[in-house]
Design an enzyme around this catalytic site. Structure first.
Site, short mmCIF file in Angstrom:
data_model
loop_
_atom_site.label_atom_id
_atom_site.label_comp_id
_atom_site.label_asym_id
_atom_site.label_seq_id
_atom_site.Cartn_x
_atom_site.Cartn_y
_atom_site.Cartn_z
N TRP A 164 -39.39 -42.33 49.51
CA TRP A 164 -39.30 -43.51 48.62
C TRP A 164 -39.25 -43.07 47.17
O TRP A 164 -38.59 -43.70 46.34
CB TRP A 164 -40.47 -44.47 48.88
CG TRP A 164 -40.61 -44.84 50.33
CD1 TRP A 164 -41.72 -44.70 51.11
CD2 TRP A 164 -39.58 -45.37 51.20
NE1 TRP A 164 -41.45 -45.12 52.40
CE2 TRP A 164 -40.17 -45.53 52.48
CE3 TRP A 164 -38.25 -45.73 51.01
CZ2 TRP A 164 -39.44 -46.04 53.57
CZ3 TRP A 164 -37.53 -46.22 52.09
CH2 TRP A 164 -38.12 -46.38 53.35
N ASP A 165 -39.95 -42.01 46.87
CA ASP A 165 -39.88 -41.46 45.51
C ASP A 165 -38.45 -41.02 45.17
O ASP A 165 -37.92 -41.36 44.11
CB ASP A 165 -40.78 -40.23 45.40
CG ASP A 165 -42.22 -40.56 45.07
OD1 ASP A 165 -42.49 -41.63 44.51
OD2 ASP A 165 -43.09 -39.72 45.38
#
Lengths: 408, 408
Positions: A164-165
């Site tokens: 997600w980063d």
């Protein structure tokens, strides 16, 4: 590295993965990216892995390569004012700021707008309400660890890579450039707030998982290494090599059966079951417990090296399971891949560093540049970007508002 | 949905996750995105999950919402020529094409250039040499499954979400917009080739993993749910709720200890060991086997609802482990999150659909639009984008080169 965005000047005040990767993607596309670093380094300056010989962070230099660094005392009012001024520095293609600082702090959009009315700010957040979240806490909140791992083990499994980063970083780079295109049309600045939580939630929805669960389907169970909804799993060849095999398209499926010489065997099964696996990938999933043993037996009879030429000629989709230490020597991935160059980084190590993660055949590929030392470009940025005089720069140093690089 | 890219017209000929998500991100930022669909649907048109009531793909409509669809017979020379012509359709902000078709096929960059000299093409690939790869086969090739899962189980663990696909999609949207900015400067078209393999390899390098392994460190072992290099793991509260807790910064660490009322206990341990956990996140990792039992015991005494207010006020970073079916009702994620709207999709289902995964406070948020039916915009696109006459459109239908939507 390519120079498609060479006209752009981006200022970054960010730590960890999402914000710095956003700046990294912009830098690798040719933008000048100036990091605002706290004197002594921010909260990720010592993030692992570290170089054993001197404790320098290989992580930090990984995310900050090809950028410049100005070191500012961000605890002081003068330093904070300087950071805001830098974020809003002039220029048609400036006033572009990437941060993960709090939305309500000294780098709020309201504060930034006072420096430059049409500033564009991409702000990476945890939760949309400003509460802290990291990739790992968002990932557990949307249920991914519950759907990961082998079905005979009920423990949730966290992701090893903070997906997600990374996704937020790329989405942030896209958002920043999009906001620039909009600003050129309407003259307006914008803040684009990107919470990791929204990125994760939207991604699960894109996959159809939200529609499925809202329609009453149960949560997806752990599937081990099986691909959901088609044919795919890890198998071991006769010479003991574990490979991932996937057949989603009819071509991949037919090529795989042909390579393994099990076309007739599977046809017999199809006749017994009264169905066609080639015509419906979902049937390959539904009947995987029947199909997998056929593939296991066929693969156990063959060595990988015998299979690869046929896999390749028939378009079979496969990949080895190999540790990173072995992948390093895979010429398609690291050593030999033109995306990577060996360069010296501030840790003192020379190793393979990627530029832009792809190829623009029409353009010259430029080598990646190393990460800066903290404050390496302090004077350059103050003189050239903010247009300060040498006397003003000296005063900022004397007052401890800024710092240059430590002696090497 | 926002309209920052409302001037852009993008044509997409792509299947699966990376290419269609690239187009989706562009559409959600306001671009007009026209999908070229094979009559009857491409290789992902029936990808799972499916709506049980009618077999329609929730996956397909998830990735293709907010786009238009023209259905073309891509097996015929006439259909192929039409697809090339559409990709290269005129307009200052047109000639933008996203695909995962083979680099050497009828949608090669050379062929596209004949339709429009300055065309921009973002091409998602498996391997850079054109060989097939999917997220799952790339992931195993760079070693992620070997580093995922619990250390007491040697089996590799595949990722549940195709992170490299999603990342490639966002990187593709960024690349397309960047190439448009470059074209406005130099008038040149470009092909940006984005192999999943390069995206995965570069990402591991950004994290410092390549530097670490090339420097002689062993491959990272499976860490279960432990965070690498700092404090983080899943814990269970006294009322049986599993939560992910992370403390990377000193503030997160102190807040966590304070909430759990173990500050003194940890200080005693620090005195015994002669170190400070607050000053060095890596020490929290090195000594995690000593620290974890202290946290386990403290959490076992408390209910989650008691902890949350203090977690929030002290900035502790945590998240629940919850199945997606429960997350759906978490107002920060799905139901109640302004990123999502309930809309009817072509499957006939009405459910929560995300727009742009973030917020631009200065702009009006626009609702997501549903996915098209296959060929829903065939005539509109032929008439308005290619400027064909009604007679020409009718002829294309008669010859089976294009198709409109099937009767609902």
């Amino acid at each position: 590295m390519y120079d498609l965005l060479k006209a752009l000047r981006v200022v970054e005040g960010a730590a960890f993965v999402a914000g710095p990767s956003c700046g990294l993607y912009l830098a690798q596309m040719g933008a000048e990216v100036i990091r605002i670093d706290t004197i002594g380094g921010g909260p990720d300056f010592n993030r692992w892995p570290l170089a054993a010989e001197n404790g320098k962070s290989l992580y930090w230099e990984g995310f900050n390569k090809s950028k410049k660094s100005i070191a500012i005392n961000l605890s002081s009012p003068e330093g904070r004012a300087l950071a805001v001024r830098l974020a809003g520095a002039p220029g048609e293609n400036g006033g572009l700021f990437v941060t993960n600082f709090p939305a309500e702090g000294f780098l709020s959009y309201e504060a930034l707008k006072k420096a430059r009315e049409d500033i564009i700010c991409v702000r990476v957040m945890g939760w949309a309400d400003g509460k802290p979240a990291l990739d790992y806490t968002v990932n557990s909140s949307v249920g991914v660890p519950n759907m990961t791992g082998h079905p005979d083990d009920p423990r949730p499994v966290n992701a090893m890579m903070p997906a997600w980063d990374f996704l937020t970083g790329a989405y942030g780079a896209f958002s920043l450039v999009s906001a620039l295109i909009a600003r050129r049309m309407d003259g307006k600045g914008r803040e684009v707030r990107l919470p990791l939580s929204d990125i994760a939630a939207a991604s699960l929805a894109h996959m159809g998982l939200v529609a499925d669960v809202m329609g009453g389907a149960p949560d997806r169970p752990k599937l081990g290494n099986d691909l959901y909804g088609a044919f795919g799993r890890d198998f071991v060849t006769g010479d003991g090599v574990r490979i991932m095999l996937v057949a989603i398209t009819a071509r991949q499926w037919r090529g795989l059966m042909q390579t393994l010489e099990i076309t007739d065997q599977v046809a017999t099964l199809e006749a017994q079951l009264g169905l066609s696996f080639a015509e419906d990938e979902g049937l390959r999933y539904d009947h995987r417990d029947t199909l997998f043993p056929i593939f296991e037996a066929a693969l156990a009879k063959r060595k990988l090296a015998e299979l690869v030429p046929t896999f390749d000629s028939l378009g079979v989709c496969w990949g080895p399971y190999q540790p990173l230490s072995k992948a390093i020597d895979d010429p398609r991935l690291f050593r030999g891949n033109p995306v990577f160059s060996e360069i010296a980084q501030p840790s003192g190590r020379t190793y393979l560093v990627p530029g832009f993660a792809g190829t623009v055949p029409q353009d010259e590929r430029l080598p990646p540049r190393p990460a800066p030392r903290l404050g390496q470009h302090t004077d350059e940025v103050l003189l050239e970007v903010l247009g300060l005089s040498s006397a003003e720069v000296a005063k900022l140093h004397d007052e401890g508002v800024v710092a240059g690089p430590a002696a090497a």
